[in-house]
Each structure stands twice: as structure tokens, then as C-alpha cells.
Design a protein around this motif. Structure first.
Motif, PDB file in Angstrom:
ATOM      1  N   ILE A   1       7.344  -0.491   7.603  1.00 12.21           N
ATOM      2  CA  ILE A   1       7.371  -1.524   6.559  1.00 12.21           C
ATOM      3  C   ILE A   1       8.558  -1.309   5.610  1.00 12.21           C
ATOM      4  O   ILE A   1       9.022  -2.272   4.978  1.00 12.21           O
ATOM      5  N   THR A   2       9.068  -0.082   5.516  1.00 16.27           N
ATOM      6  CA  THR A   2      10.280   0.143   4.717  1.00 16.27           C
ATOM      7  C   THR A   2      11.469  -0.568   5.358  1.00 16.27           C
ATOM      8  O   THR A   2      12.275  -1.214   4.674  1.00 16.27           O
ATOM      9  N   ARG A   3      11.571  -0.440   6.662  1.00 12.04           N
ATOM     10  CA  ARG A   3      12.640  -1.164   7.371  1.00 12.04           C
ATOM     11  C   ARG A   3      12.417  -2.673   7.323  1.00 12.04           C
ATOM     12  O   ARG A   3      13.378  -3.449   7.371  1.00 12.04           O
ATOM     13  N   TYR A   4      11.173  -3.082   7.200  1.00 10.57           N
ATOM     14  CA  TYR A   4      10.847  -4.500   7.148  1.00 10.57           C
ATOM     15  C   TYR A   4      11.288  -5.147   5.837  1.00 10.57           C
ATOM     16  O   TYR A   4      11.491  -6.363   5.783  1.00 10.57           O
ATOM     17  N   GLY A   5      11.427  -4.316   4.808  1.00  9.20           N
ATOM     18  CA  GLY A   5      11.917  -4.843   3.535  1.00  9.20           C
ATOM     19  C   GLY A   5      11.048  -4.546   2.336  1.00  9.20           C
ATOM     20  O   GLY A   5      11.395  -4.946   1.211  1.00  9.20           O
ATOM     21  N   VAL A   6       9.945  -3.848   2.517  1.00 12.38           N
ATOM     22  CA  VAL A   6       9.089  -3.509   1.377  1.00 12.38           C
ATOM     23  C   VAL A   6       9.795  -2.440   0.537  1.00 12.38           C
ATOM     24  O   VAL A   6      10.333  -1.465   1.078  1.00 12.38           O
ATOM     25  N   LYS A   7       9.793  -2.608  -0.767  1.00  2.75           N
ATOM     26  CA  LYS A   7      10.482  -1.687  -1.663  1.00  2.75           C
ATOM     27  C   LYS A   7       9.786  -0.321  -1.661  1.00  2.75           C
ATOM     28  O   LYS A   7       8.561  -0.237  -1.582  1.00  2.75           O
ATOM     29  N   PRO A   8      10.577   0.762  -1.751  1.00  2.00           N
ATOM     30  CA  PRO A   8       9.972   2.114  -1.717  1.00  2.00           C
ATOM     31  C   PRO A   8       8.970   2.356  -2.836  1.00  2.00           C
ATOM     32  O   PRO A   8       7.984   3.077  -2.627  1.00  2.00           O
ATOM     33  N   HIS A   9       9.179   1.763  -4.018  1.00  2.00           N
ATOM     34  CA  HIS A   9       8.239   2.002  -5.112  1.00  2.00           C
ATOM     35  C   HIS A   9       6.921   1.266  -4.914  1.00  2.00           C
ATOM     36  O   HIS A   9       5.967   1.486  -5.682  1.00  2.00           O
ATOM     37  N   ASP A  10       6.834   0.372  -3.932  1.00  2.00           N
ATOM     38  CA  ASP A  10       5.590  -0.345  -3.647  1.00  2.00           C
ATOM     39  C   ASP A  10       4.785   0.309  -2.531  1.00  2.00           C
ATOM     40  O   ASP A  10       3.693  -0.184  -2.212  1.00  2.00           O
ATOM     41  N   ILE A  11       5.279   1.361  -1.941  1.00  3.89           N
ATOM     42  CA  ILE A  11       4.644   1.954  -0.748  1.00  3.89           C
ATOM     43  C   ILE A  11       3.789   3.147  -1.160  1.00  3.89           C
ATOM     44  O   ILE A  11       4.211   3.987  -1.960  1.00  3.89           O
ATOM     45  N   PHE A  12       2.587   3.217  -0.595  1.00  5.58           N
ATOM     46  CA  PHE A  12       1.691   4.330  -0.877  1.00  5.58           C
ATOM     47  C   PHE A  12       2.052   5.530  -0.011  1.00  5.58           C
ATOM     48  O   PHE A  12       2.869   5.431   0.914  1.00  5.58           O
ATOM     49  N   GLU A  13       1.470   6.667  -0.317  1.00  6.04           N
ATOM     50  CA  GLU A  13       1.640   7.866   0.484  1.00  6.04           C
ATOM     51  C   GLU A  13       0.497   7.990   1.488  1.00  6.04           C
ATOM     52  O   GLU A  13      -0.577   7.410   1.304  1.00  6.04           O
ATOM     53  N   ALA A  14       0.730   8.768   2.529  1.00  7.17           N
ATOM     54  CA  ALA A  14      -0.262   8.865   3.608  1.00  7.17           C
ATOM     55  C   ALA A  14      -1.591   9.399   3.099  1.00  7.17           C
ATOM     56  O   ALA A  14      -2.669   8.913   3.502  1.00  7.17           O
ATOM     57  N   ASN A  15      -1.565  10.366   2.199  1.00  2.70           N
ATOM     58  CA  ASN A  15      -2.815  10.943   1.698  1.00  2.70           C
ATOM     59  C   ASN A  15      -3.571   9.983   0.789  1.00  2.70           C
ATOM     60  O   ASN A  15      -4.777  10.159   0.584  1.00  2.70           O
ATOM     61  N   ASP A  16      -2.881   8.988   0.212  1.00  8.75           N
ATOM     62  CA  ASP A  16      -3.585   8.000  -0.600  1.00  8.75           C
ATOM     63  C   ASP A  16      -4.632   7.258   0.217  1.00  8.75           C
ATOM     64  O   ASP A  16      -5.705   6.911  -0.304  1.00  8.75           O
ATOM     65  N   LEU A  17      -4.363   7.037   1.478  1.00  8.69           N
ATOM     66  CA  LEU A  17      -5.306   6.370   2.359  1.00  8.69           C
ATOM     67  C   LEU A  17      -6.171   7.354   3.136  1.00  8.69           C
ATOM     68  O   LEU A  17      -7.393   7.190   3.221  1.00  8.69           O
ATOM     69  N   PHE A  18      -5.560   8.395   3.684  1.00  8.67           N
ATOM     70  CA  PHE A  18      -6.295   9.302   4.556  1.00  8.67           C
ATOM     71  C   PHE A  18      -7.340  10.115   3.784  1.00  8.67           C
ATOM     72  O   PHE A  18      -8.433  10.377   4.288  1.00  8.67           O
ATOM     73  N   GLU A  19      -7.015  10.519   2.555  1.00  9.34           N
ATOM     74  CA  GLU A  19      -7.945  11.321   1.762  1.00  9.34           C
ATOM     75  C   GLU A  19      -8.634  10.503   0.660  1.00  9.34           C
ATOM     76  O   GLU A  19      -9.302  11.084  -0.202  1.00  9.34           O
ATOM     77  N   ASN A  20      -8.481   9.187   0.690  1.00 13.79           N
ATOM     78  CA  ASN A  20      -9.154   8.283  -0.256  1.00 13.79           C
ATOM     79  C   ASN A  20      -8.852   8.647  -1.719  1.00 13.79           C
ATOM     80  O   ASN A  20      -9.740   8.660  -2.570  1.00 13.79           O
ATOM     81  N   THR A  21      -7.582   8.942  -1.997  1.00 12.58           N
ATOM     82  CA  THR A  21      -7.209   9.355  -3.350  1.00 12.58           C
ATOM     83  C   THR A  21      -6.674   8.205  -4.204  1.00 12.58           C
ATOM     84  O   THR A  21      -6.750   8.280  -5.430  1.00 12.58           O
ATOM     85  N   ASN A  22      -6.148   7.151  -3.584  1.00  8.62           N
ATOM     86  CA  ASN A  22      -5.558   6.071  -4.373  1.00  8.62           C
ATOM     87  C   ASN A  22      -5.628   4.773  -3.574  1.00  8.62           C
ATOM     88  O   ASN A  22      -4.634   4.309  -3.015  1.00  8.62           O
ATOM     89  N   HIS A  23      -6.815   4.186  -3.540  1.00  8.05           N
ATOM     90  CA  HIS A  23      -6.991   2.923  -2.820  1.00  8.05           C
ATOM     91  C   HIS A  23      -6.270   1.772  -3.507  1.00  8.05           C
ATOM     92  O   HIS A  23      -5.889   0.801  -2.855  1.00  8.05           O
ATOM     93  N   THR A  24      -6.071   1.881  -4.831  1.00  7.56           N
ATOM     94  CA  THR A  24      -5.368   0.817  -5.549  1.00  7.56           C
ATOM     95  C   THR A  24      -3.929   0.697  -5.072  1.00  7.56           C
ATOM     96  O   THR A  24      -3.407  -0.415  -4.888  1.00  7.56           O
ATOM     97  N   GLN A  25      -3.270   1.843  -4.849  1.00 12.18           N
ATOM     98  CA  GLN A  25      -1.889   1.813  -4.375  1.00 12.18           C
ATOM     99  C   GLN A  25      -1.817   1.289  -2.941  1.00 12.18           C
ATOM    100  O   GLN A  25      -0.864   0.594  -2.579  1.00 12.18           O
ATOM    101  N   VAL A  26      -2.823   1.613  -2.131  1.00 18.39           N
ATOM    102  CA  VAL A  26      -2.859   1.093  -0.764  1.00 18.39           C
ATOM    103  C   VAL A  26      -2.973  -0.421  -0.787  1.00 18.39           C
ATOM    104  O   VAL A  26      -2.289  -1.140  -0.034  1.00 18.39           O
ATOM    105  N   GLN A  27      -3.818  -0.920  -1.662  1.00 17.06           N
ATOM    106  CA  GLN A  27      -3.971  -2.371  -1.782  1.00 17.06           C
ATOM    107  C   GLN A  27      -2.679  -3.023  -2.255  1.00 17.06           C
ATOM    108  O   GLN A  27      -2.285  -4.089  -1.749  1.00 17.06           O
ATOM    109  N   SER A  28      -1.998  -2.394  -3.206  1.00 16.21           N
ATOM    110  CA  SER A  28      -0.736  -2.952  -3.705  1.00 16.21           C
ATOM    111  C   SER A  28       0.322  -2.986  -2.605  1.00 16.21           C
ATOM    112  O   SER A  28       1.112  -3.934  -2.517  1.00 16.21           O
ATOM    113  N   THR A  29       0.358  -1.967  -1.753  1.00 16.94           N
ATOM    114  CA  THR A  29       1.335  -1.940  -0.658  1.00 16.94           C
ATOM    115  C   THR A  29       1.074  -3.060   0.339  1.00 16.94           C
ATOM    116  O   THR A  29       2.016  -3.724   0.806  1.00 16.94           O
ATOM    117  N   LEU A  30      -0.196  -3.301   0.673  1.00 18.87           N
ATOM    118  CA  LEU A  30      -0.525  -4.363   1.625  1.00 18.87           C
ATOM    119  C   LEU A  30      -0.198  -5.739   1.046  1.00 18.87           C
ATOM    120  O   LEU A  30       0.250  -6.638   1.766  1.00 18.87           O
TER     121      LEU A  30
END
Length: 271
Positions: free
Chosen positions: A75-104
């Protein structure tokens, strides 16, 4: 605090968009259904085919993390800005679902901008790049817009050089206006005719006299008592700075004439 910013309505919209695009059902728990990264990789492959070459089967945890990492790079190559992208642990370890939602949501906005039929997100403005002819750019260097300020046509015409003496004259007195540009009128300021005539150099000694006593002014270095007075006091009889001075009490010594040459009592020394 982050959990309070999570929008359930946005989650329903994202679920409908992802399931409609990939053709796969996410499940009852939205985040748990995306945790293995498989549906996310299929989503970006639908938006831009070939973005993720290999999608791992979710057998072990590192397979899931690799799928999520491949999705984020795609999605970075697709054009999504780096500051809008969540980190892998935000989703895998359920630490920041809000950021995951913002990225989608940011991914949906980027897809809408590229012409996909997406029911959520916003369409980003397209870049409008303008090119001007070099001659037109050079002409613009000689023009200063009013937003930069204006001097209202004021100039320094007639001003003398910095530090040059300028004389004063009063138009009310009927004096002729001088022909040179070194003279300015009273609206520029005046010293009201005062001058430093007769003033001595800084540090020069000036004598003090009292006109009431009939003292005559001897020279220009003598000033009146209104300038200050020492009331006749002087340093007559003072010893050189640092020499000892004897102290006596008239009640016991009788006077300084009874002291010997060394400053002690003469009678005591004679005994």
C-alpha cells in the motif's frame, strides 16, 4: 483513549467494502479476521494486481507477520502516505485498532482517487503543476506585490549622508529658507537656541564662588552655588593617604602638645 476514537460505523463500511472487493467473508470479529494478513493481501492485489507476489498460509505466527508486512509495503507503493500506515504489531497484537482503521480508510481514499468505486473515504485532490516560461519568471523578480508591504511612494531624496550636520531654522521668524539641503525646519526638532558655548571639556576642574559674598567670577571655569557647593570644607591639614593619625582625648591627655615625638604621653616617657 485510542479505543474511544474507534468508529464502529466506519468498521461496518470497511467490512462491506473489503468483502465486496475480495469476495471473502471476514468473520464476526473484524480485526481477528484481518490478523493473518491473507484478506489484506488479496485486497491490495484486487486494487493493484501483482502487488503481493506470495501470500503465505497462516500456519505460524511469522507467516501472518510476513503477510501483514507485505501488505504494508504494497500500500506504500500504491500511494498511501507513510504517516497513515499502521505497524504490524498494531494489528497482530491488538495494540492500536484505531490506527489500523485509519490506514484502511486512507487506502480506500487512495483507491477512490485512482478511479475505483469505493463508498467511503475522500477523493484526494489531483496535483496541478504549472510551468511558466523562463522570461516570465525573470519579469516577476522585478515586481514586489503589495502583500510584501509598500512605502507609499516615499523616498530618501534630499537626505544628507549619515552623520552629516544639519542646521535648524524657524519659518515663523521670517528668515529666508537656506539654499542648501543641510538645513531643516523646526518641525524636525529644535534645541531652542541653547548651545554649548563656554562649556569646558569633560573632566576639567571648575571653581565655585558665592555671588552673595561679593566674590568675583575669575574665569569661565567658575560656576555659581546653584551648581553645588562644599560649604567651605577643604582637605587642608589632611595627611597623605595611608599615613597613621594619632587619636587623643582632651579629658585625659590635655592636648596634642603633651604627646612626645613618637606619639606617646610625654610625662609617662619622662618617668
Amino acid at each position: 483513549m485510542l479505543a474511544q476514537k474507534y468508529d464502529p460505523q466506519r468498521e461496518r463500511e470497511l467490512r462491506a467494502w473489503i468483502e465486496g472487493t475480495t469476495g471473502r467473508r471476514i468473520g464476526d470479529s473484524f480485526m481477528d479476521g484481518l490478523k493473518d494478513g491473507v484478506i489484506l493481501c488479496e485486497l491490495i492485489n484486487k486494487l493493484q494486481p501483482g502487488s503481493v507476489q506470495k501470500v503465505n498460509e497462516p500456519v505460524q505466527n511469522w507467516h501472518k507477520l510476513e503477510n501483514i508486512g507485505n501488505f504494508l509495503r504494497a500500500i506504500t507503493r500504491y500511494g498511501v502516505k507513510p504517516h497513515d500506515i499502521f505497524e504490524a504489531n498494531d494489528l497482530f497484537e491488538n495494540t492500536n485498532h484505531t490506527q489500523v482503521q485509519s490506514t484502511l480508510i486512507a487506502l480506500a481514499s487512495q483507491a477512490k482517487t485512482k478511479g475505483n468505486n469505493v463508498g467511503l473515504g475522500v477523493k484526494y485532490a489531483e496535483k496541478q503543476q504549472r510551468r511558466f516560461h523562463p522570461e516570465k519568471l525573470r519579469e516577476g523578480r522585478n515586481i514586489i506585490g503589495l502583500q510584501m508591504g509598500t512605502n507609499k511612494f516615499a523616498s530618501q531624496q534630499g537626505m544628507t549622508a549619515y552623520g552629516t550636520r544639519r542646521h535648524l531654522y524657524d519659518p515663523k521668524l521670517g528668515t529666508d529658507q537656506p539654499l542648501d539641503q543641510a538645513t531643516i525646519s523646526l518641525q524636525m526638532g529644535t534645541n531652542k537656541g541653547a548651545s554649548q558655548a563656554g562649556m569646558t571639556a569633560p573632566g576639567t576642574k571648575r571653581q565655585i564662588f558665592e555671588p552673595a559674598l561679593g566674590m568675583e567670577r575669575c574665569d569661565t571655569m567658575t560656576i555659581g552655588l546653584q551648581m553645588g557647593s562644599n560649604k567651605g570644607a577643604s582637605q587642608q591639614g589632611m595627611t597623605v593617604y595611608g599615613l597613621p593619625r594619632q587619636v587623643y582625648d582632651p579629658k585625659y591627655c590635655g592636648g596634642p602638645e603633651l604627646l612626645g615625638e613618637d606619639g606617646l604621653n610625654g610625662l609617662y616617657n619622662s618617668q
